[in-house]
Scaffold this active site. Sequence first.
Site, PDB file in Angstrom:
ATOM      1  N   LYS A 121      -7.158   4.485  -9.556  1.00  0.00           N
ATOM      2  CA  LYS A 121      -6.101   4.445 -10.570  1.00  0.00           C
ATOM      3  C   LYS A 121      -5.510   3.061 -10.788  1.00  0.00           C
ATOM      4  O   LYS A 121      -5.217   2.339  -9.837  1.00  0.00           O
ATOM      5  CB  LYS A 121      -4.978   5.410 -10.177  1.00  0.00           C
ATOM      6  N   GLY A 128      -7.818   0.224   3.661  1.00  0.00           N
ATOM      7  CA  GLY A 128      -8.207   1.396   2.901  1.00  0.00           C
ATOM      8  C   GLY A 128      -9.695   1.652   2.839  1.00  0.00           C
ATOM      9  O   GLY A 128     -10.445   1.367   3.776  1.00  0.00           O
ATOM     10  N   GLY A 137      -1.777   1.329   3.118  1.00  0.00           N
ATOM     11  CA  GLY A 137      -0.579   1.205   2.286  1.00  0.00           C
ATOM     12  C   GLY A 137       0.174  -0.082   2.535  1.00  0.00           C
ATOM     13  O   GLY A 137       0.709  -0.702   1.612  1.00  0.00           O
ATOM     14  N   ARG A 195      -8.981   1.467  15.969  1.00  0.00           N
ATOM     15  CA  ARG A 195      -7.578   1.058  16.094  1.00  0.00           C
ATOM     16  C   ARG A 195      -7.191   0.787  17.544  1.00  0.00           C
ATOM     17  O   ARG A 195      -6.363  -0.078  17.819  1.00  0.00           O
ATOM     18  CB  ARG A 195      -6.661   2.120  15.471  1.00  0.00           C
TER      19      ARG A 195
END
Length: 395
Positions: free
Chosen positions: A201, A352, A375, A35
């Site tokens: 999910k 992610g 996110g 980052r």
Amino acid sequence: MKKTVEDADLSGKKVLLRADLNVPMTDGEITNDNRIVQALPTIEYVLEQGGRVILFSHLGKVKTEEDKQDKTLQPVAAALTDKLGREVVFVPHTRGRSLEQAVSALEDGEILLFENTRFEDIEDKKESGNDAELGRYWASLGDIFVNDAFGTAHRKHASNVGIGSNIETVSGFLMQKEIDFIGGAIEEPKRPFVAILGGAKVSDKIGVIENLLPRADKVIIGGGMAYTFLKSLGYEIGGSLLEADRVELAKSLLDKAGDKIVLPKDVVAAEEFAEDASHKTVPVDEIPADMEGLDIGQGTVKAFEAELQGAGTVIWNGPMGVFEMEAFAQGTIGVCQSIAALDDAVTIIGGGDSAAAAMDLGYADDFSHISTGGGASLEYLEGRELPGLTAIDDK
């Protein structure tokens, strides 16, 4: 179209620069500086243009005074000093006289980093609650605001939306790259457009599936979420991950999509959720009742690879199995290799776990773009408005 850092006159200006320097650390040592590296182009550009950089970021969650010891940005200042080849002054405060004096002392082409913005959350969440007074205060420290932290663009915080409400705001290079690649893929993709979605999910990806179905030519589904779709087709899935309350939704999505949704053909089924568990590859309609699917099979990898041939745009979000365990990482590795091998396609990883997998496997340079936001990229793929992007001025 949003204003970018290249649209702004930076010479002699106090430039507030929000970066995503939320790096992993152990005992005060940075364990992955990606980052920081990603933030360098915008920082270096502002410095080269004669701007005075007032850099800031969050680092983890800060709930107590004790959390401050492990969440200081001081090691980041040292890493930046090393990478930039110039001193990065560290100010161990988020407001107050010492910060204001350090800002006033900056000369053109100099840089300071002030302390973790989340230190403002200890008493009443002034940062993450977008406290208006805090946003105004931080904005008062500069002449212009460059927002380069896509990773927090889905949050309405004082350090992005709060500042942007009070001062001229433009995007940095990293933020603009996210807008160009992810936004461009959704709105004007080079076709055929193929989306590959994985992860645990269905509920995490419902918005993404519903937003991409009318836009994509194919939506490939793997990972734990695939078993809810397989269950909706009446298959035995054994002890595989299942969201029972999403089975009907999965069936309705399949009915609506026709052959646009592509499901696995075979899976790697294991006797238990463990690295050394006994396992075998079986067709999706022959999963033993006493086993659970932990990866896609090689037949599925080949089938997914065939769907990718000739693709113009590919977005991948989510692993194909339990890739943290070597025995069940082969599906994720195979899909990663298949996408990386595409020569003429725009290939995007939506942050992610899939981004981590590509970097860990050494394929980062083979993709057109790897999103820096987990996110944020997911919500962007859902078509939701990101407050951090909205706060950037339009051209």
